[in-house]
Design a protein around this motif. Structure first.
Motif, PDB file in Angstrom:
ATOM      1  N   GLY A  73       0.790  -1.220   0.000  1.00  0.00           N
ATOM      2  CA  GLY A  73       0.000   0.000   0.000  1.00  0.00           C
ATOM      3  C   GLY A  73       0.827   1.277   0.000  1.00  0.00           C
ATOM      4  N   SER A  74       2.136   1.154   0.253  1.00  0.00           N
ATOM      5  CA  SER A  74       2.997   2.339   0.249  1.00  0.00           C
ATOM      6  C   SER A  74       4.428   1.949  -0.132  1.00  0.00           C
ATOM      7  N   MET A  75       5.142   2.915  -0.658  1.00  0.00           N
ATOM      8  CA  MET A  75       6.538   2.667  -1.016  1.00  0.00           C
ATOM      9  C   MET A  75       7.369   2.405   0.228  1.00  0.00           C
ATOM     10  N   THR A  76       7.003   2.999   1.354  1.00  0.00           N
ATOM     11  CA  THR A  76       7.709   2.740   2.605  1.00  0.00           C
ATOM     12  C   THR A  76       7.612   1.264   2.975  1.00  0.00           C
ATOM     13  N   SER A  77       6.438   0.670   2.811  1.00  0.00           N
ATOM     14  CA  SER A  77       6.274  -0.756   3.094  1.00  0.00           C
ATOM     15  C   SER A  77       7.105  -1.605   2.147  1.00  0.00           C
TER      16      SER A  77
ATOM     17  N   PRO B   1       1.397  -4.529 -12.257  1.00  0.00           N
ATOM     18  CA  PRO B   1       0.575  -4.429 -13.470  1.00  0.00           C
ATOM     19  C   PRO B   1      -0.722  -3.665 -13.181  1.00  0.00           C
ATOM     20  N   ALA B   2      -1.179  -2.896 -14.160  1.00  0.00           N
ATOM     21  CA  ALA B   2      -2.348  -2.026 -13.985  1.00  0.00           C
ATOM     22  C   ALA B   2      -3.574  -2.780 -13.489  1.00  0.00           C
TER      23      ALA B   2
ATOM     24  N   VAL C  67      -0.705  -5.701   0.547  1.00  0.00           N
ATOM     25  CA  VAL C  67      -2.064  -5.687  -0.004  1.00  0.00           C
ATOM     26  C   VAL C  67      -2.485  -7.073  -0.459  1.00  0.00           C
ATOM     27  N   GLY C  68      -1.580  -7.806  -1.078  1.00  0.00           N
ATOM     28  CA  GLY C  68      -1.930  -9.131  -1.579  1.00  0.00           C
ATOM     29  C   GLY C  68      -0.797  -9.772  -2.349  1.00  0.00           C
TER      30      GLY C  68
ATOM     31  N   CYS D  84       0.246   0.764  -3.969  1.00  0.00           N
ATOM     32  CA  CYS D  84       0.963   1.997  -4.281  1.00  0.00           C
ATOM     33  C   CYS D  84       1.497   2.001  -5.711  1.00  0.00           C
ATOM     34  N   GLY D  85       1.380   0.885  -6.410  1.00  0.00           N
ATOM     35  CA  GLY D  85       1.884   0.801  -7.781  1.00  0.00           C
ATOM     36  C   GLY D  85       3.202   0.063  -7.893  1.00  0.00           C
TER      37      GLY D  85
END
Length: 74
Positions: free
Chosen positions: A9-13, A34-35, A66-67, A42-43
């Motif tokens: 969920g975040s770049m920090t994670s 992937p989109a 996230v998964g 977070c991408g």
């Protein structure tokens, strides 16, 4: 090796998770998620070969993710 993407969920994670894996001798690669898998992420994801061990470490060390999804072969 099962080659999975673990999404965060975040770049920090992502950075915390990658360092944790490195300390435990698990190789990982930071990749763009992937989109079609980006919901709630977070991408960025980590591509790992031993996803079961990685997920176990994340849960033990409270690193939120996230998964997990299958990674495309290179």
């Amino acid at each position: 090796m099962d080659n999975k993407l673990i999404m965060f969920g975040s770049m920090t994670s992502v950075m915390r998770a990658r360092e944790l894996l490195r300390r435990h001798g698990i190789r990982s690669i930071t990749v763009r998620t992937p989109a079609n898998l980006r919901r709630g992420s977070c991408g960025y994801s980590l591509k790992v070969g031993d996803s079961e061990r990685a997920v176990s470490l994340f849960r033990q060390n409270r690193v939120p993710f996230v998964g997990v999804a299958a990674a495309d072969s290179p």
